[in-house]
Motif scaffolding. Structure first.
Motif, PDB file in Angstrom:
ATOM      1  N   LEU A  22     -26.175 -97.961  67.788  1.00 59.01           N
ATOM      2  CA  LEU A  22     -25.006 -97.766  66.933  1.00 59.01           C
ATOM      3  C   LEU A  22     -23.777 -98.482  67.469  1.00 59.01           C
ATOM      4  N   GLY A  23     -23.652 -98.561  68.795  1.00 60.63           N
ATOM      5  CA  GLY A  23     -22.486 -99.189  69.385  1.00 60.63           C
ATOM      6  C   GLY A  23     -21.207 -98.402  69.164  1.00 60.63           C
ATOM      7  N   LYS A  24     -21.339 -97.075  69.018  1.00 63.03           N
ATOM      8  CA  LYS A  24     -20.193 -96.198  68.821  1.00 63.03           C
ATOM      9  C   LYS A  24     -20.134 -95.194  69.969  1.00 63.03           C
ATOM     10  N   THR A  25     -18.971 -94.573  70.152  1.00 61.68           N
ATOM     11  CA  THR A  25     -18.807 -93.536  71.163  1.00 61.68           C
ATOM     12  C   THR A  25     -18.875 -92.171  70.507  1.00 61.68           C
ATOM     13  N   LEU A  26     -19.681 -91.295  71.067  1.00 61.01           N
ATOM     14  CA  LEU A  26     -19.716 -89.914  70.612  1.00 61.01           C
ATOM     15  C   LEU A  26     -18.638 -89.148  71.370  1.00 61.01           C
ATOM     16  N   LEU A 240     -29.883 -88.459  60.614  1.00 61.87           N
ATOM     17  CA  LEU A 240     -28.433 -88.628  60.719  1.00 61.87           C
ATOM     18  C   LEU A 240     -28.072 -89.991  61.314  1.00 61.87           C
ATOM     19  N   LEU A 241     -28.743 -90.356  62.389  1.00 61.09           N
ATOM     20  CA  LEU A 241     -28.463 -91.639  63.046  1.00 61.09           C
ATOM     21  C   LEU A 241     -28.772 -92.812  62.116  1.00 61.09           C
ATOM     22  N   LYS A 245     -26.042 -95.467  60.772  1.00 58.63           N
ATOM     23  CA  LYS A 245     -26.276 -96.912  60.905  1.00 58.63           C
ATOM     24  C   LYS A 245     -26.033 -97.630  59.586  1.00 58.63           C
ATOM     25  N   GLU A 246     -26.306 -96.948  58.471  1.00 59.24           N
ATOM     26  CA  GLU A 246     -26.100 -97.540  57.146  1.00 59.24           C
ATOM     27  C   GLU A 246     -24.648 -97.440  56.678  1.00 59.24           C
ATOM     28  N   GLY A 247     -23.774 -96.883  57.527  1.00 59.00           N
ATOM     29  CA  GLY A 247     -22.359 -96.864  57.190  1.00 59.00           C
ATOM     30  C   GLY A 247     -21.801 -95.519  56.788  1.00 59.00           C
ATOM     31  N   ARG A 248     -22.637 -94.484  56.729  1.00 59.51           N
ATOM     32  CA  ARG A 248     -22.128 -93.155  56.403  1.00 59.51           C
ATOM     33  C   ARG A 248     -21.674 -92.455  57.672  1.00 59.51           C
TER      34      ARG A 248
END
Length: 460
Positions: A22-26, A240-241, A245-248
């Protein structure tokens, strides 16, 4: 009964890959410090400035915890703090270009400021239109959700949380274990039943239209996740992941097991041998007043040779602001005890004082906690280890007494009992710091935690 099931983690590797891609921070905004119960090698932030968030986003930290400690505050202050954290997160994200996923982590026994703090932080960080995901399961502590009813498993018996002492909490009490009814109850009727959806165990285990359900969630809707073991939760987390990834995106209100399931992380046993052999005694601080903690404290106090300091809550409440009950002499005795290798426990007396309403109850708790914080702050001799019993107690001792800015979760001493390594702190740097939740463990668990440190030959 449930313990063997919870260890079944067939989707760990696949989830870990999905999360990292995802390249995002939780970002886990924790209303007390016990959300770290299921993770390791993860930073815990003792403050929430714009600068500290920018630093974590620039490091591309995969996940980090923010000690908001809102459960200790009256609703108005909890909302104010949540808004401040959300605003700083949004600004830090925009400044660094690092996107994040938000988890509001709260109690697996349903105590806390809901829905007001979730709404406040969602709006402040620009996510007010996102649907909410509700997952209060905490398998390590026997908290499961089935048919939308939230249970605590005690001695292999499932008890609806509404029938436990936690539902009678003087500040956060409630009537319903059915999460649909609980959400409506806590929102004072502002949330309508048809806006609350759920994923049943049957649908989850069949993998039936999970992504379709997630994709069609609307603003103002909440989705309850049923789960009785990690495999249930991991199936949902995969969906969910994939949707993220699809933008939601979604706002999550969860307990600790969700963090582990969503990131593909396992608990990591922490071993006493991982630190140098200490010479000083250890320090235990018990502030939590729930019946489970009181029983654990009684077992701990049966240990021969333990140095005790009881702080009477009646005198603390009656004292004028700024008054200090203890003397330099009593602190000197504590210093002598620690430096001579004796272990000690500081605890508040077990009388539960209550006010006329929830806000007054929180005010009483705040005064007692402030007193305990100042007491510990006066101790100068570095203990060989610290065990802080109770979420709010653990938070305030770390942040206010010791001046912790950033710690790392080293692992778990017992299931659901994390150990932090106090790195960036003003006092007692690199001391193992055990965050022992008030509602975790059997009556011997606190004594067992103490014995892990004191009966190991490398720790004497």
């Amino acid at each position: 009964m449930a313990e063997k099931q919870t260890l079944n983690r067939p989707h760990l590797s696949a989830i870990r890959v999905l999360f990292e891609k995802l390249g995002k921070t939780l970002v886990i905004v924790d209303d007390d410090p016990t959300g770290t119960q299921t993770v390791h090698d993860v930073p815990v932030l003792g403050h929430w400035s714009l600068e500290v968030f920018k630093e974590e986003f620039e490091r591309k930290t995969k996940l980090f915890f923010v000690l908001a400690n809102t459960r200790s505050l009256v609703p108005e202050e909890a909302v104010k703090r949540s808004k401040e954290i959300g605003k700083n997160l949004l600004e830090a994200s925009m400044a660094t270009g690092r996107d994040f996923i938000l988890v509001s982590r709260s109690d697996s026994t349903l105590r806390g400021h809901f829905p007001e703090e979730v709404a406040a932080i969602s709006e402040a960080c620009g996510r007010s239109r996102l649907p909410w995901i509700m997952a209060p399961v905490f398998f390590e502590g026997g908290r499961v959700t089935e048919n939308d009813v939230h249970y605590i498993i005690e001695n292999e018996v499932k008890i609806p949380v509404s029938q436990t002492p936690f539902a009678k909490d003087k500040s956060f009490g409630y009537q319903h274990a059915d999460l649909r009814k609980w959400i409506m109850e806590k929102s004072k009727g502002n949330t309508k039943r048809d806006s609350i959806k759920s994923l049943s165990l049957e649908r989850i285990r069949k993998g039936e239209n999970l992504r379709e359900t997630l994709a069609t969630l609307q603003t103002g809707e909440t989705l309850i996740i049923n789960a009785t073991m990690y495999e249930d939760l991991e199936i949902v987390c995969q969906a969910l992941l994939q949707e993220i990834k699809e933008g939601r995106n979604f706002i999550f209100r969860t307990a600790a097991s969700f963090i582990s399931a969503f990131t593909g992380m396992e608990a990591k046993p922490w071993l006493v041998q991982q630190r140098p052999a200490p010479k000083n005694g250890g320090l235990m601080i018990v502030g939590s007043y729930v019946p489970k903690t009181t029983g654990q404290l009684q077992n701990l106090l049966s240990v021969e040779g333990l140095f005790e300091v009881c702080l009477p809550v009646e005198k603390i409440i009656a004292a004028p602001p700024g008054f200090q009950e203890w003397t330099r002499e009593s602190i000197n005795k504590i210093e002598e005890s620690l430096s001579s290798g004796k272990h000690m426990v500081i605890y508040t007396s077990r009388t539960l004082l209550t006010g006329k309403d929830a806000s007054e109850n929180l005010g009483i708790g705040e005064k007692i906690n402030d007193y305990l914080v100042n007491f510990v702050k006066s101790i100068r001799t570095k203990p060989s280890f610290i065990i802080a019993k109770g979420g709010i107690t653990a938070n305030d001792i770390a942040v206010k007494s010791l001046g912790m800015k950033r710690a790392m979760v080293a692992g778990q001493l017992l299931p659901g009992v994390p150990v932090w390594q106090l790195g960036d702190s003003k006092k007692f740097t690199n001391t193992p710091y055990v965050v022992f939740p008030g509602n975790v463990g059997n009556e011997k668990a606190l004594k067992e935690a103490f014995e892990i440190f004191t009966q190991n030959p490398d720790a004497s």
